[in-house]
Design an enzyme around this catalytic site. Structure first.
Site, mmCIF file in Angstrom:
data_model
loop_
_atom_site.group_PDB
_atom_site.id
_atom_site.type_symbol
_atom_site.label_atom_id
_atom_site.label_comp_id
_atom_site.label_asym_id
_atom_site.label_seq_id
_atom_site.Cartn_x
_atom_site.Cartn_y
_atom_site.Cartn_z
ATOM 1 N N GLU A 1 0.849 -1.190 0.000
ATOM 2 C CA GLU A 1 0.000 0.000 0.000
ATOM 3 C C GLU A 1 0.888 1.245 0.000
ATOM 4 O O GLU A 1 1.749 1.380 0.857
ATOM 5 C CB GLU A 1 -0.932 -0.020 1.218
ATOM 6 N N ARG B 1 -17.070 3.598 6.680
ATOM 7 C CA ARG B 1 -16.046 2.941 5.867
ATOM 8 C C ARG B 1 -14.828 2.553 6.701
ATOM 9 O O ARG B 1 -14.225 1.503 6.497
ATOM 10 C CB ARG B 1 -15.622 3.927 4.774
ATOM 11 N N TYR C 1 -28.030 7.501 5.169
ATOM 12 C CA TYR C 1 -28.242 6.286 5.975
ATOM 13 C C TYR C 1 -27.399 6.319 7.246
ATOM 14 O O TYR C 1 -26.355 6.976 7.309
ATOM 15 C CB TYR C 1 -27.966 5.018 5.167
ATOM 16 N N ASP D 1 -11.834 -1.922 -8.575
ATOM 17 C CA ASP D 1 -11.971 -0.742 -9.433
ATOM 18 C C ASP D 1 -10.883 -0.672 -10.509
ATOM 19 O O ASP D 1 -11.095 -0.051 -11.551
ATOM 20 C CB ASP D 1 -11.903 0.534 -8.584
#
Ligand SMILES: Cc1cc2nc3c(=O)[nH]c(=O)nc-3n(C[C@H](O)[C@H](O)[C@H](O)COP(=O)(O)OP(=O)(O)OC[C@H]3O[C@@H](n4cnc5c(N)ncnc54)[C@H](O)[C@@H]3O)c2cc1C
Length: 381
Positions: A30, A103, A210, A290
């Protein structure tokens, strides 16, 4: 076999968890020095949570997630209900729940689990600049000048994937004509009747709101159209008054919610896409999430499909005798499924454009995605 996974986002972490559980040695590379809380929510439909439970994340996610009893799609101006989706029974219907999460709570649960089952597998500050396929292995060149090799590489480096552009298709991401704003609201600052999930839409704009984090916060994402977009990134601060003016035609409840973000902070970003790619692997390198297939967020299925990819790719590696054959099976198993979701997400964006009425969403219910079983479903296209 030494497997390098480029990218510690949701797709890369799910791949690392699935492959470790299947007995492979993986390293997640990463580029960020630190994984940070971007202050956003995420919806995980049963097709995603089925995999996450299989990977041992279920109990952890249950501690912070919210399963709303229903989600209503409403007229942007009047607030009238156009379609209602009962989400509370999804565990019985699909065998896995529908979850709304902060998230960061998802990412944190994934990192913690990976540290338990594969200590040291996540390497931060590891920016892969270039790959060189060399027959039965791949050389990785890092931005700091270091190099190393892997037997196979999974590129889960997101929508702006440099690996996709260098090895698969040089076409850059294209602006889709949509911009989005997001914010979090402390539910203590809202009257009880507004602490709920709803999507308000019409005339080219929509707002999805939400509850997340045990209901303590309410996440909203608002989308409108633009001809152009220049800035890059997820964390561009947007002036609150400009944002509220953009959505001033929405019903009073929706306007109340979006006018109260924590610290008055709202962020905006442009939504980008890429042309459909027919082939996601080349030799010992394979794309995932993605990087392989970005999709518009209107179906809440982008991360879900990255998680499905992770599970299916792992099963293909276990089932096949070589990485090349496994990548072939992965492509055949995933291609049509992901293309269907990508097209449905785009159609849904179109359906949000006009004046909402009871036909607006007919025949395009998001539920068709939920039964997909990446854990035990068939491997073939
Ligand atoms: C507004 C919006 C709302 C959304 N809501 C939902 C939702 O509710 N439900 C859902 O399922 N999906 C949703 N999505 C989609 C979802 O966020 C993405 O599909 C998902 O994050 C993709 O995961 P990924 O791992 O492929 O990529 P990313 O999450 O983008 O991760 C890529 C990672 O790779 C790293 N990286 C990049 N290049 C390199 C390099 N060269 N070397 C090393 N590391 C590198 C990056 O730093 C990053 O950490 C939404 C998207 C948007 C825009």
């Amino acid at each position: 076999m030494k497997i390098a996974i480029i990218g510690g986002g949701i797709g890369g972490l799910a791949t690392a968890l699935a492959m470790t559980q299947a007995g492979y040695a993986v390293t997640v590379l990463e580029r960020s020095n630190q994984l940070v809380d971007l202050g956003a929510g995420i919806t995980l439909a049963p097709n995603a949570t089925r995999v996450l439970y299989h990977l041992g994340l279920g109990p952890g996610l249950e501690e912070t997630s919210v399963t709303p009893p229903k989600t209503e799609y409403r007229h942007y101006r009047t607030g009238a209900v156009i379609m209602r989706m009962m989400t509370k029974n999804f565990r019985e219907i699909y065998g896995a729940p529908y979850m709304r999460l902060h998230r960061w709570d998802l990412q944190h649960a994934m990192i913690t689990r990976l540290a338990q089952i594969a200590p040291g597998a996540l390497r931060l500050g590891a920016h892969v600049e270039r790959l060189e396929p060399r027959g039965d292995h791949v050389a990785l060149a890092f931005a700091d000048g270091r190099t190393e090799t892997a037997d196979l590489v999974v590129a889960a480096d997101g929508i702006r994937s440099a690996i996709r552009e260098s090895l698969f298709s040089p076409a850059p991401p294209e602006f889709t004509g949509f911009v989005a704003w997001r914010g979090l609201v402390d539910t203590a600052d809202l009257p009880p009747h507004l602490r709920e999930s709803a999507v308000a839409f019409g005339q080219g704009r929509h707002i999805n709101r939400y509850l997340v984090r045990r209901g303590e916060l309410l996440n909203f994402v608002a989308v409108a159209q633009r001809d152009q977009w220049e800035a890059e990134g997820w964390t561009i601060a947007a002036p609150l008054d400009e944002f509220l003016a953009e959505f001033s035609s929405f019903d009073e409840g929706t306007r109340t919610v979006i006018s109260r973000p924590v610290r008055g902070q709202v962020f905006k970003w442009g939504l980008f896409g890429r042309p459909w790619l027919e082939r996601w692997s080349s030799g010992r390198v394979v794309l995932l999430g993605d990087a392989a297939h970005p999709m518009l967020p209107f179906l809440g299925q982008g991360a879900a499909n990255a998680i499905e990819d992770a599970m299916i790719l792992t099963r293909c590696l276990t089932a096949e005798t070589s990485p090349e054959r496994a990548f072939d099976l992965y492509q055949r198993t995933r291609g049509a499924r992901v293309r269907g979701a990508t097209e449905q997400a785009a159609r849904r964006g179109d359906r949000y454009l006009g004046e909402p009425n009871e036909d607006s969403l007919k025949g395009d219910e998001p539920g068709v995605q939920y039964a997909y079983d990446a854990v035990a479903g068939p491997l073939v296209g």
